[in-house]
Design a protein around this motif. Structure first.
Motif, PDB file in Angstrom:
ATOM      1  N   ASP A  98      -1.328  -4.477   1.806  1.00 35.79           N
ATOM      2  CA  ASP A  98      -1.770  -4.504   0.411  1.00 35.79           C
ATOM      3  C   ASP A  98      -2.641  -5.749   0.194  1.00 35.79           C
ATOM      4  O   ASP A  98      -2.201  -6.750  -0.359  1.00 35.79           O
ATOM      5  CB  ASP A  98      -0.533  -4.512  -0.503  1.00 35.79           C
ATOM      6  CG  ASP A  98      -0.876  -4.421  -1.974  1.00 35.79           C
ATOM      7  OD1 ASP A  98      -2.073  -4.364  -2.317  1.00 35.79           O
ATOM      8  OD2 ASP A  98       0.073  -4.420  -2.777  1.00 35.79           O
ATOM      9  N   ASN A 102      -2.020  -5.113  -5.178  1.00 35.18           N
ATOM     10  CA  ASN A 102      -1.989  -4.250  -6.353  1.00 35.18           C
ATOM     11  C   ASN A 102      -1.119  -3.004  -6.165  1.00 35.18           C
ATOM     12  O   ASN A 102      -1.215  -2.051  -6.923  1.00 35.18           O
ATOM     13  CB  ASN A 102      -3.417  -3.838  -6.732  1.00 35.18           C
ATOM     14  CG  ASN A 102      -4.106  -3.034  -5.639  1.00 35.18           C
ATOM     15  OD1 ASN A 102      -3.550  -2.801  -4.555  1.00 35.18           O
ATOM     16  ND2 ASN A 102      -5.335  -2.622  -5.912  1.00 35.18           N
ATOM     17  N   GLY A 103      -0.279  -3.011  -5.116  1.00 38.47           N
ATOM     18  CA  GLY A 103       0.599  -1.872  -4.869  1.00 38.47           C
ATOM     19  C   GLY A 103      -0.081  -0.716  -4.159  1.00 38.47           C
ATOM     20  O   GLY A 103       0.456   0.380  -4.111  1.00 38.47           O
ATOM     21  N   LYS A 104      -1.271  -0.964  -3.613  1.00 37.50           N
ATOM     22  CA  LYS A 104      -2.019   0.090  -2.925  1.00 37.50           C
ATOM     23  C   LYS A 104      -2.346  -0.346  -1.501  1.00 37.50           C
ATOM     24  O   LYS A 104      -2.477  -1.524  -1.209  1.00 37.50           O
ATOM     25  CB  LYS A 104      -3.320   0.386  -3.670  1.00 37.50           C
ATOM     26  CG  LYS A 104      -3.109   0.923  -5.078  1.00 37.50           C
ATOM     27  CD  LYS A 104      -4.430   1.229  -5.738  1.00 37.50           C
ATOM     28  CE  LYS A 104      -4.268   1.632  -7.183  1.00 37.50           C
ATOM     29  NZ  LYS A 104      -3.386   2.734  -7.428  1.00 37.50           N
ATOM     30  N   ASP A 144      -0.758   4.663  -3.612  1.00 36.32           N
ATOM     31  CA  ASP A 144       0.312   3.803  -4.133  1.00 36.32           C
ATOM     32  C   ASP A 144       1.484   3.955  -3.178  1.00 36.32           C
ATOM     33  O   ASP A 144       2.082   5.026  -3.082  1.00 36.32           O
ATOM     34  CB  ASP A 144       0.715   4.241  -5.543  1.00 36.32           C
ATOM     35  CG  ASP A 144      -0.377   4.021  -6.563  1.00 36.32           C
ATOM     36  OD1 ASP A 144      -0.956   2.927  -6.549  1.00 36.32           O
ATOM     37  OD2 ASP A 144      -0.654   4.943  -7.355  1.00 36.32           O
TER      38      ASP A 144
END
Length: 161
Positions: A98, A102-104, A144
């Motif tokens: 990541d 950002n959680g992606k 995600d």
């Protein structure tokens, strides 16, 4: 309780016996190829290498286990669970990918990791896992990863406080 089931609570023994009845192929016998399914039914997920150490057969009918043998295996694996990764460990590992925090992460990086690291999955297994657990990929090829892991591990999201 028998010493061979040391460390198991009464409800764990009962849960295992109930699960064994579902997978048994004849009275008090279960084909060794079903051992992985049995253990996953009671929330134990040993690696294929670990399963081989317990003597699972290579083809149906080659070897069987009885209830006591399965309880001994379950008891031994329960002791090892503390050393196995958990949901939070998986989150921490994927955070390494990541880059924007950002959680992606890139879907390609996740796919590459599943195909090449640790106990490698096959292309078909990764495809099935993605079909079952993957959300939509964004325009940059990112996913995600937290919802993916929640679906994969069947973990409910934590309540917001």
């Amino acid at each position: 309780m028998s010493a061979s089931y040391e460390g198991l609570r009464v409800n764990e023994v009962e849960k295992m016996k109930f699960a064994f009845q579902i997978y048994e192929t004849s009275p008090d016998k279960m084909d060794s190829l079903m051992l992985g399914d049995l253990l996953r039914a009671v929330n134990i997920n040993p690696s294929l290498e670990r399963m081989k150490a317990f003597g699972i057969g290579k083809k149906a009918g080659e070897k069987t286990f009885n209830t006591d043998e399965c309880l001994k295996i379950y008891s031994e694996l329960k002791k090892e669970v503390k050393d196995m990764g958990c949901y939070e460990d998986f989150i921490e590992c994927l955070k390494l990918y990541d880059k924007a925090e950002n959680g992606k992460m890139l879907l390609g990086e996740l796919q590459h990791s599943l195909l090449s690291l640790g106990e490698k999955l096959s292309d078909d297994q990764v495809e099935k896992l993605f079909d079952d657990c993957m959300g939509e990929e964004n325009d940059e090829g990112e996913i995600d990863y937290v919802p993916f892991l929640q679906a994969m591990c069947e973990v409910q999201p934590a309540a917001s406080t």
